[in-house]
Design a protein around this motif. Sequence first.
Motif, mmCIF file in Angstrom:
data_model
loop_
_atom_site.group_PDB
_atom_site.id
_atom_site.type_symbol
_atom_site.label_atom_id
_atom_site.label_comp_id
_atom_site.label_asym_id
_atom_site.label_seq_id
_atom_site.Cartn_x
_atom_site.Cartn_y
_atom_site.Cartn_z
ATOM 1 N N MET A 67 0.920 -1.174 -0.036
ATOM 2 C CA MET A 67 -0.044 0.182 0.005
ATOM 3 C C MET A 67 0.811 1.183 -0.127
ATOM 4 O O MET A 67 1.988 1.352 0.501
ATOM 5 C CB MET A 67 -0.994 0.142 1.177
ATOM 6 C CG MET A 67 -0.241 0.084 2.552
ATOM 7 S SD MET A 67 -1.292 0.272 3.955
ATOM 8 C CE MET A 67 0.096 0.262 5.195
ATOM 9 N N GLY A 68 0.459 2.124 -0.697
ATOM 10 C CA GLY A 68 0.946 3.455 -0.760
ATOM 11 C C GLY A 68 -0.051 4.949 -0.673
ATOM 12 O O GLY A 68 -1.052 4.482 -1.468
ATOM 13 N N MET A 69 0.106 5.636 0.223
ATOM 14 C CA MET A 69 -0.400 6.885 0.133
ATOM 15 C C MET A 69 -0.602 7.771 -1.139
ATOM 16 O O MET A 69 0.599 7.923 -1.766
ATOM 17 C CB MET A 69 -0.440 7.773 1.211
ATOM 18 C CG MET A 69 -1.395 8.694 1.461
ATOM 19 S SD MET A 69 -1.127 9.785 3.115
ATOM 20 C CE MET A 69 -0.367 8.958 3.988
ATOM 21 N N VAL A 70 -1.727 7.891 -2.024
ATOM 22 C CA VAL A 70 -1.528 8.746 -3.199
ATOM 23 C C VAL A 70 -2.083 10.221 -3.176
ATOM 24 O O VAL A 70 -2.284 10.945 -3.960
ATOM 25 C CB VAL A 70 -1.949 7.745 -4.373
ATOM 26 C CG1 VAL A 70 -1.223 6.597 -4.553
ATOM 27 C CG2 VAL A 70 -3.528 7.517 -4.151
ATOM 28 N N TRP A 71 -2.951 10.368 -2.126
ATOM 29 C CA TRP A 71 -3.596 11.570 -1.811
ATOM 30 C C TRP A 71 -3.766 11.826 -0.666
ATOM 31 O O TRP A 71 -4.160 10.905 0.520
ATOM 32 C CB TRP A 71 -5.079 11.593 -2.458
ATOM 33 C CG TRP A 71 -6.002 12.566 -2.585
ATOM 34 C CD1 TRP A 71 -5.892 13.956 -3.341
ATOM 35 C CD2 TRP A 71 -7.114 12.912 -1.462
ATOM 36 N NE1 TRP A 71 -6.743 14.760 -2.797
ATOM 37 C CE2 TRP A 71 -7.619 14.106 -1.725
ATOM 38 C CE3 TRP A 71 -7.786 12.006 -0.583
ATOM 39 C CZ2 TRP A 71 -8.699 14.271 -1.225
ATOM 40 C CZ3 TRP A 71 -8.808 12.462 -0.049
ATOM 41 C CH2 TRP A 71 -9.238 13.693 -0.380
ATOM 42 N N LYS A 135 -5.164 5.760 -0.095
ATOM 43 C CA LYS A 135 -4.202 4.781 -0.573
ATOM 44 C C LYS A 135 -4.444 3.844 -1.685
ATOM 45 O O LYS A 135 -5.642 3.436 -1.859
ATOM 46 C CB LYS A 135 -3.868 3.782 0.756
ATOM 47 C CG LYS A 135 -3.254 4.575 1.688
ATOM 48 C CD LYS A 135 -2.852 3.613 3.099
ATOM 49 C CE LYS A 135 -1.909 4.339 3.949
ATOM 50 N NZ LYS A 135 -1.582 3.473 5.073
ATOM 51 N N LEU A 136 -3.490 3.550 -2.455
ATOM 52 C CA LEU A 136 -3.545 2.558 -3.555
ATOM 53 C C LEU A 136 -2.917 1.381 -3.059
ATOM 54 O O LEU A 136 -1.764 1.374 -2.554
ATOM 55 C CB LEU A 136 -2.664 3.066 -4.746
ATOM 56 C CG LEU A 136 -2.646 1.994 -5.941
ATOM 57 C CD1 LEU A 136 -4.051 1.750 -6.449
ATOM 58 C CD2 LEU A 136 -1.787 2.770 -7.136
ATOM 59 N N LYS A 156 0.271 12.417 -4.221
ATOM 60 C CA LYS A 156 1.374 11.921 -3.615
ATOM 61 C C LYS A 156 1.804 10.621 -4.507
ATOM 62 O O LYS A 156 1.068 10.151 -4.972
ATOM 63 C CB LYS A 156 1.321 11.575 -2.293
ATOM 64 C CG LYS A 156 0.926 12.767 -1.258
ATOM 65 C CD LYS A 156 0.905 12.433 -0.117
ATOM 66 C CE LYS A 156 2.121 12.596 0.641
ATOM 67 N NZ LYS A 156 3.240 13.615 0.699
ATOM 68 N N THR A 157 3.298 10.447 -4.677
ATOM 69 C CA THR A 157 3.728 9.357 -5.252
ATOM 70 C C THR A 157 4.108 8.512 -4.003
ATOM 71 O O THR A 157 4.407 8.744 -3.109
ATOM 72 C CB THR A 157 4.834 9.586 -6.100
ATOM 73 O OG1 THR A 157 6.115 10.142 -5.465
ATOM 74 C CG2 THR A 157 4.707 10.601 -7.211
#
Length: 160
Positions: A67-71, A135-136, A156-157
């Motif tokens: 998982m990664g935060m994208v916003w 999160k994606l 965010k990347t």
Amino acid sequence: MKKGILTLVAAGFISFMISGCIMNTGAKVYDNDEIIAEEYNSYNLYKSSQYIEGNCLTGSAEKLEGMGMVWIFDAPEEVDVNMEGKVTVSSGKAKLVMIAPDDTLTVLREYTGDSKEPHEFTDTFRVERGRNRIKLIGAKDTRIEYEISIDQGEMKTFGD
């Protein structure tokens, strides 16, 4: 003596690498709401590219797990947010999850690797006052291409 020390160092390094692979939890977070709600990111990316232009995040990965935060949006009050984009999942599965200030999760979109065609979407959703995040998340061996635009907040990347 030197040979013994080198052997010990090599054995330690190999043990460290093996334990890192075994303990990789990136792919295990997909269905774990408690982990997804955390502030941190936990992911593995292989052959990945990402960039942000204005309020649009574009990216791809031959393999995304975790998982990664994208916003992120610190909303001053309850407000509607507009999101649009397209996502192609060629293998595995992926989802976009909104995390409210009270850590409540809402799955905005979820896709499986059933098509090489992009899934296009346009959504409006309400965010609460406070820190809202998206999160994606990719399951094991997820191959993905994405383009996501949101009219408020900050894109965010992975790794930002």
